[in-house]
Design a protein around this motif. Structure first.
Motif, PDB file in Angstrom:
ATOM      1  N   MET A  89       0.823  -1.215   0.000  1.00  0.00           N
ATOM      2  CA  MET A  89       0.000   0.000   0.000  1.00  0.00           C
ATOM      3  C   MET A  89       0.855   1.262   0.000  1.00  0.00           C
ATOM      4  SD  MET A  89      -3.278  -0.811   0.098  1.00  0.00           S
ATOM      5  CE  MET A  89      -4.081   0.594   0.859  1.00  0.00           C
ATOM      6  N   SER A  90       2.105   1.126   0.446  1.00  0.00           N
ATOM      7  CA  SER A  90       2.993   2.286   0.554  1.00  0.00           C
ATOM      8  C   SER A  90       4.399   1.831   0.191  1.00  0.00           C
ATOM      9  CB  SER A  90       2.950   2.833   1.981  1.00  0.00           C
ATOM     10  OG  SER A  90       3.918   3.837   2.165  1.00  0.00           O
ATOM     11  N   PRO A  91       5.246   2.737  -0.325  1.00  0.00           N
ATOM     12  CA  PRO A  91       6.618   2.334  -0.653  1.00  0.00           C
ATOM     13  C   PRO A  91       7.359   1.734   0.536  1.00  0.00           C
ATOM     14  CG  PRO A  91       6.114   4.462  -1.619  1.00  0.00           C
ATOM     15  CD  PRO A  91       4.967   4.126  -0.739  1.00  0.00           C
ATOM     16  N   PHE A  92       7.067   2.244   1.725  1.00  0.00           N
ATOM     17  CA  PHE A  92       7.636   1.693   2.948  1.00  0.00           C
ATOM     18  C   PHE A  92       6.502   1.383   3.926  1.00  0.00           C
ATOM     19  CE2 PHE A  92      10.970   4.426   1.222  1.00  0.00           C
ATOM     20  CZ  PHE A  92      12.083   3.616   1.297  1.00  0.00           C
ATOM     21  N   MET A  93       6.608   0.264   4.621  1.00  0.00           N
ATOM     22  CA  MET A  93       5.683  -0.061   5.706  1.00  0.00           C
ATOM     23  C   MET A  93       6.533  -0.442   6.901  1.00  0.00           C
ATOM     24  SD  MET A  93       2.482  -1.961   3.873  1.00  0.00           S
ATOM     25  CE  MET A  93       1.406  -1.379   5.171  1.00  0.00           C
ATOM     26  N   SER A  94       6.339   0.303   8.011  1.00  0.00           N
ATOM     27  CA  SER A  94       7.228   0.193   9.160  1.00  0.00           C
ATOM     28  C   SER A  94       6.525  -0.515  10.322  1.00  0.00           C
ATOM     29  CB  SER A  94       7.681   1.596   9.589  1.00  0.00           C
ATOM     30  OG  SER A  94       8.509   1.537  10.716  1.00  0.00           O
ATOM     31  N   TYR A  95       7.282  -1.355  11.021  1.00  0.00           N
ATOM     32  CA  TYR A  95       6.767  -2.098  12.168  1.00  0.00           C
ATOM     33  C   TYR A  95       7.775  -1.986  13.307  1.00  0.00           C
ATOM     34  CZ  TYR A  95       3.973  -4.055   8.420  1.00  0.00           C
ATOM     35  OH  TYR A  95       3.151  -4.201   7.349  1.00  0.00           O
ATOM     36  N   LEU A  96       7.313  -1.453  14.427  1.00  0.00           N
ATOM     37  CA  LEU A  96       8.165  -1.288  15.603  1.00  0.00           C
ATOM     38  C   LEU A  96       7.673  -2.261  16.674  1.00  0.00           C
ATOM     39  CD1 LEU A  96      10.468   0.394  16.920  1.00  0.00           C
ATOM     40  CD2 LEU A  96       8.691   1.924  17.794  1.00  0.00           C
ATOM     41  N   ILE A  97       8.544  -3.159  17.123  1.00  0.00           N
ATOM     42  CA  ILE A  97       8.178  -4.178  18.110  1.00  0.00           C
ATOM     43  C   ILE A  97       9.037  -3.979  19.348  1.00  0.00           C
ATOM     44  CG2 ILE A  97       7.995  -6.634  18.612  1.00  0.00           C
ATOM     45  CD1 ILE A  97       8.257  -5.682  15.022  1.00  0.00           C
ATOM     46  N   VAL A  98       8.387  -3.738  20.491  1.00  0.00           N
ATOM     47  CA  VAL A  98       9.089  -3.563  21.769  1.00  0.00           C
ATOM     48  C   VAL A  98       8.823  -4.808  22.610  1.00  0.00           C
ATOM     49  CG1 VAL A  98       9.364  -2.135  23.814  1.00  0.00           C
ATOM     50  CG2 VAL A  98       8.765  -1.069  21.626  1.00  0.00           C
ATOM     51  N   GLU A  99       9.876  -5.528  22.927  1.00  0.00           N
ATOM     52  CA  GLU A  99       9.767  -6.766  23.693  1.00  0.00           C
ATOM     53  C   GLU A  99      10.794  -6.761  24.817  1.00  0.00           C
ATOM     54  OE1 GLU A  99      10.418  -9.869  20.868  1.00  0.00           O
ATOM     55  OE2 GLU A  99       8.326  -9.910  20.197  1.00  0.00           O
ATOM     56  N   PRO A 100      10.634  -7.656  25.784  1.00  0.00           N
ATOM     57  CA  PRO A 100      11.685  -7.798  26.786  1.00  0.00           C
ATOM     58  C   PRO A 100      13.020  -8.121  26.121  1.00  0.00           C
ATOM     59  CG  PRO A 100       9.705  -8.940  27.492  1.00  0.00           C
ATOM     60  CD  PRO A 100       9.464  -8.512  26.085  1.00  0.00           C
ATOM     61  N   TYR A 101      14.037  -7.361  26.473  1.00  0.00           N
ATOM     62  CA  TYR A 101      15.424  -7.572  26.069  1.00  0.00           C
ATOM     63  C   TYR A 101      15.731  -7.154  24.627  1.00  0.00           C
ATOM     64  CZ  TYR A 101      14.955 -10.428  30.213  1.00  0.00           C
ATOM     65  OH  TYR A 101      14.656 -10.864  31.477  1.00  0.00           O
ATOM     66  N   GLN A 102      14.757  -6.636  23.888  1.00  0.00           N
ATOM     67  CA  GLN A 102      15.090  -6.160  22.550  1.00  0.00           C
ATOM     68  C   GLN A 102      13.993  -5.254  22.008  1.00  0.00           C
ATOM     69  OE1 GLN A 102      13.487  -9.170  19.144  1.00  0.00           O
ATOM     70  NE2 GLN A 102      15.487  -9.664  19.980  1.00  0.00           N
ATOM     71  N   VAL A 103      14.415  -4.403  21.052  1.00  0.00           N
ATOM     72  CA  VAL A 103      13.500  -3.615  20.226  1.00  0.00           C
ATOM     73  C   VAL A 103      13.825  -3.981  18.788  1.00  0.00           C
ATOM     74  CG1 VAL A 103      12.847  -1.305  19.464  1.00  0.00           C
ATOM     75  CG2 VAL A 103      13.346  -1.726  21.891  1.00  0.00           C
ATOM     76  N   ARG A 104      12.777  -4.273  17.995  1.00  0.00           N
ATOM     77  CA  ARG A 104      12.989  -4.588  16.580  1.00  0.00           C
ATOM     78  C   ARG A 104      12.293  -3.560  15.706  1.00  0.00           C
ATOM     79  NH1 ARG A 104      11.182  -9.474  17.742  1.00  0.00           N
ATOM     80  NH2 ARG A 104       9.501  -9.409  16.188  1.00  0.00           N
ATOM     81  N   HIS A 105      12.973  -3.173  14.664  1.00  0.00           N
ATOM     82  CA  HIS A 105      12.385  -2.302  13.653  1.00  0.00           C
ATOM     83  C   HIS A 105      12.363  -3.097  12.361  1.00  0.00           C
ATOM     84  CE1 HIS A 105      12.399   1.669  11.166  1.00  0.00           C
ATOM     85  NE2 HIS A 105      11.188   1.172  11.302  1.00  0.00           N
ATOM     86  N   GLU A 106      11.177  -3.411  11.873  1.00  0.00           N
ATOM     87  CA  GLU A 106      11.020  -4.186  10.647  1.00  0.00           C
ATOM     88  C   GLU A 106      10.365  -3.292   9.597  1.00  0.00           C
ATOM     89  OE1 GLU A 106      10.427  -8.536  12.779  1.00  0.00           O
ATOM     90  OE2 GLU A 106       8.675  -7.521  11.934  1.00  0.00           O
ATOM     91  N   VAL A 107      10.860  -3.397   8.385  1.00  0.00           N
ATOM     92  CA  VAL A 107      10.365  -2.532   7.303  1.00  0.00           C
ATOM     93  C   VAL A 107      10.172  -3.377   6.050  1.00  0.00           C
ATOM     94  CG1 VAL A 107      10.747  -0.458   5.941  1.00  0.00           C
ATOM     95  CG2 VAL A 107      11.652  -0.584   8.280  1.00  0.00           C
ATOM     96  N   LEU A 108       8.994  -3.266   5.440  1.00  0.00           N
ATOM     97  CA  LEU A 108       8.759  -3.825   4.116  1.00  0.00           C
ATOM     98  C   LEU A 108       8.967  -2.712   3.089  1.00  0.00           C
ATOM     99  CD1 LEU A 108       5.576  -6.033   4.684  1.00  0.00           C
ATOM    100  CD2 LEU A 108       7.930  -6.808   4.358  1.00  0.00           C
ATOM    101  N   VAL A 109       9.747  -2.986   2.056  1.00  0.00           N
ATOM    102  CA  VAL A 109      10.150  -1.962   1.089  1.00  0.00           C
ATOM    103  C   VAL A 109       9.749  -2.399  -0.320  1.00  0.00           C
ATOM    104  CG1 VAL A 109      12.060  -0.607   0.159  1.00  0.00           C
ATOM    105  CG2 VAL A 109      12.133  -1.401   2.545  1.00  0.00           C
TER     106      VAL A 109
END
Length: 734
Positions: free
Chosen positions: A371-391
């Motif tokens: 739907m968009s050139p970039f789609m961003s996903y921010l996941i906050v979990e115990p012991y880590q933060v993940r940034h996932e992006v579909l391009v």
């Protein structure tokens, strides 16, 4: 070396859970459900569902004392949020209660928030009648001794007073002894002795018996007493033998019934004593009433003893067969679907097979493109933060060096260079700040992905990617010491048209949809998790056994006084006191020839569950040295390093770009046997389930496996540790 050997065994355990990709296949029809206690006895159950599942989401089935409202529906984040109110009045939900969701889903991920601040999570799979939520998995039982006395004492009293078998038994006993109070209460003393024997047998690990056959024995004993009344005499030893055997079987049956209540091993013995005491008091009252009636109508009963005996004998045999039939019916129902009333309700409106849920509509358009050139996903979990992006790769060409004029597809030998460049670009132009400081990327992965029913999947084998449809998935991992207090995402990649970038933010308790734009390019997440507790890894104390020395001393005193013939009248009082002290007066001690720690089947369930949970929790973090330290609390023994390496490889395969499988719950379903082995250890033959989840590019994937294994645990410096595991069977449940 010791640390590495412990890690190798943990690797074996983790490998058993995660090595098979086919076993840990995705289950998409698993919505997140929240149960929140609003006030005493009042609860709200909320579920976020995709629209296709909403028509089949009927109100939950709750205990009879509770009322359930119809669903209220609110559109939220591209789906529908359903809310139900459960009102139990003055009788709040208890650990032994069950809720049933008759929904068309494979299972649910439940998050329960209780009024005391506790937050519990559990994964519940679909059964024949729907999703069955057993509250003992998310609601802790915490009873004081006074609560225990009231609950189980009253239960025993009501059992005796409401059971026709006990009434017939009391009147048949009084008729058999022809109204002799001494002989009648002597028989009850034998019953009490049988209860004492059952208490000790249950305490040392003898399995409980089914309740229905023991109640049938009560009716059978009544029939024997009636036969004795017809004969006109019965020997005292015969009475004593029947009473002791009857009390023993009945006491073990009550122990088997209590085993289903989820009581801890330290509470099960007092609970059985109090239950049996309530039954004994009820029997005393019934026999007393029968004695009064017999003596009031003695002339009538002596004259028509044959007729009264025939009536009582017929009633006894009727109850005998009725109780056995009821027991067989209950056993068949238990082996089948169970919950017969609820099952009938579900059959009246069959639940169809759960549909396959496609990728969320907000992710792709009608042509299957992002739907968009970039789609961003921010996941906050115990012991880590993940940034996932579909391009969408063709939309990102203005930022990378790939030569599009020369070719309209990306050959396999150029793909790694393209994905690595995109990953570095996003890490540099869209930095993450954790707790006020710019975070360092611990790992970054870029892969060409395909969008399918199971979300974004990395290609198993690289193929040339058409530029017009190529999609790259980028995962950036940032490690934290626990769980972040604040996370900032500064997005710096906007096309010339300035189109907004959709953002989905996920933390342990919520999912939020947002949007990034040139005028609002920063997203700030702050920790609002309240009493959310980080998964803990703690040493499991191998407590020394508690011994009823006071009861043993009183029993020996009774035996000595009776044998010597002096003070024989003191012996019964000593035995009664020994029975009363047995559950409550105990002393922790180590007996050299028994070992430093003792464990029974009930206690082994808790110990094994905590040990296995510890092992799986060790892999929540990524730092290998920290993993060693954690495993030292739980694991000992020698295993091959190759097993650990293979388990990590299998785990990374499941990551799908770095999203590590998170074990949400370990539940020991059954402990079939506990056998003592050398070095004070125990071999536990058990069945357990492991439920896990992966949040990856906007999709939450659930999986649950069932394991059948023999695990050997040993006490090491006062704590239990796993020494070995023999896996017998592995089955996918969800």
């Amino acid at each position: 070396m010791k640390m590495r050997s412990e890690l190798r065994l943990a690797g074996l355990l983790l490998f058993a859970v995660l090595a098979s990709e086919s076993v840990w296949a995705d289950s998409m029809a698993v919505p997140a459900v929240a149960l929140r206690e609003e006030s005493a006895g009042k609860y709200v159950l909320e579920a976020q569902m995709v629209p296709v599942l909403v028509p089949g989401a009927r109100p939950p089935l709750a205990p009879d004392r509770c009322s359930v409202s119809d669903a209220s529906r609110v559109a939220k984040d591209g789906g529908v949020q359903l809310s139900f109110t459960i009102d139990c009045g003055d009788a709040p939900l208890r650990p032994d209660d069950v809720l049933v969701l008759p929904w068309s889903v494979d299972g649910i991920q439940m998050t329960a928030t209780w009024s005391d601040g506790q937050v519990k999570r559990a994964l519940f799979g679909r059964e024949q009648i729907g999703v069955v939520i057993r509250l003992d998995r998310i609601l802790e039982r915490d009873e004081s001794l006074a609560d225990l006395a009231v609950e189980h004492g009253l239960f025993g009293w009501r059992h005796a007073m409401s059971g026709s078998n006990h009434w017939i038994f009391a009147f048949a006993l009084v008729l058999a002894v022809m109204g002799s109070a001494r002989r009648a209460f002597g028989a009850l003393g034998g019953w009490l002795t049988g209860h004492a024997v059952a208490l000790v047998l249950s305490d040392v690990g003898v399995s409980g018996l089914p309740l229905a056959p023991s109640e049938a024995l009560v009716a059978g004993a009544a029939a024997l007493f009636v036969a004795a009344a017809v004969r006109g005499s019965v020997s005292t030893p015969a009475f004593a033998t029947v009473a002791v055997l009857l009390g023993s079987f009945h006491g073990l049956a009550m122990a088997g019934d209590l085993n289903q209540s989820g009581l801890s091993s330290s509470r099960s013995v007092p609970a059985l004593f109090l239950t049996n005491s309530g039954i004994d008091l009820g029997n005393v009252l019934l026999v007393t009433a029968a004695l009064v009636l017999f003596n009031v109508g003695r002339a009538f009963l002596e004259r028509y003893r044959a007729y009264v005996s025939a009536f009582l004998g017929t009633a006894s045999m009727f109850l005998l067969f009725a109780t056995m039939t009821e027991g067989l019916t209950a056993a068949k129902a238990s082996a089948g679907a169970g919950f017969m009333e609820m099952d009938a309700l579900v059959r009246s409106d069959p639940v169809s097979a759960a549909p396959t849920i496609a990728v969320p509509p907000r992710q792709i358009d009608a042509s299957g493109q992002l739907m968009s050139p970039f789609m961003s996903y921010l996941i906050v979990e115990p012991y880590q933060v993940r940034h996932e992006v579909l391009v969408d790769l063709k939309s990102a060409l203005e930022w990378i060096t790939f030569d599009v004029d020369a070719q309209d597809q990306i050959p396999v030998d150029r793909q790694t260079a393209v994905t690595d460049e995109l990953a570095r670009l996003i890490a540099e132009r869209s930095p993450i700040h954790i707790d006020g400081a710019r975070a360092r990327v611990a790992s970054m992965i870029g892969e060409f992905v395909a969008l399918g029913a199971n979300g974004a999947l990395a290609r198993g084998t690289p193929v040339p990617e058409p530029l017009s449809t190529a999609i790259v998935g980028v995962t950036l991992v940032y490690e934290t010491a626990s769980i972040a207090e604040s996370v900032w995402l500064d997005w710096g990649l906007f096309s010339a048209a300035g189109s907004a970038v959709p953002l989905t933010v996920t933390d342990p308790l919520a999912v939020e949809a947002s949007e990034l734009s040139p005028s609002a390019s920063r997203y700030e997440w702050s920790n609002r998790l309240g009493d959310f507790e980080l998964p803990k890894i703690e040493a499991i104390t191998a407590t020394r056994p508690e011994w009823p020395f006071a009861s043993l001393g009183l029993a020996v005193l009774a035996l000595v006084t009776f044998s010597l013939g002096r003070g024989r009248s003191l012996a019964p009082f000593c035995l009664v006191a020994a029975y009363g002290f047995y559950p409550f007066v105990r002393v922790e001690a180590t007996v050299p020839w028994i070992g430093e720690a003792r464990i029974d089947r009930e206690a082994s369930t808790e110990v094994l569950e905590r040990l296995l949970t510890n092992v799986y929790r060790c892999f929540d973090i990524h730092n290998e040295d920290a993993i060693y330290d954690r495993l030292a609390l739980t694991v000992t023994g020698e295993q091959l390093l190759a097993v650990y390496l293979e388990s990590r490889r299998a785990l990374e395969l499941e990551n799908r770009g770095g999203a590590r499988v998170r074990i949400d719950e370990v539940v020991v379903r059954e402990v079939r046997s506990v056998k003592q082995v050398e070095n004070g250890g125990y071999a536990i033959d058990a069945v357990w389930t492991v439920g896990g989840s992966v949040n990856h590019f906007g999709h939450l994937h659930f999986r649950q496996n069932r394991y059948d294994a023999t695990i050997t645990i040993v006490p090491v410096e006062g704590t239990w540790k796993i020494r070995s595991m023999e896996l017998l069977q592995e089955t996918r449940e969800l």
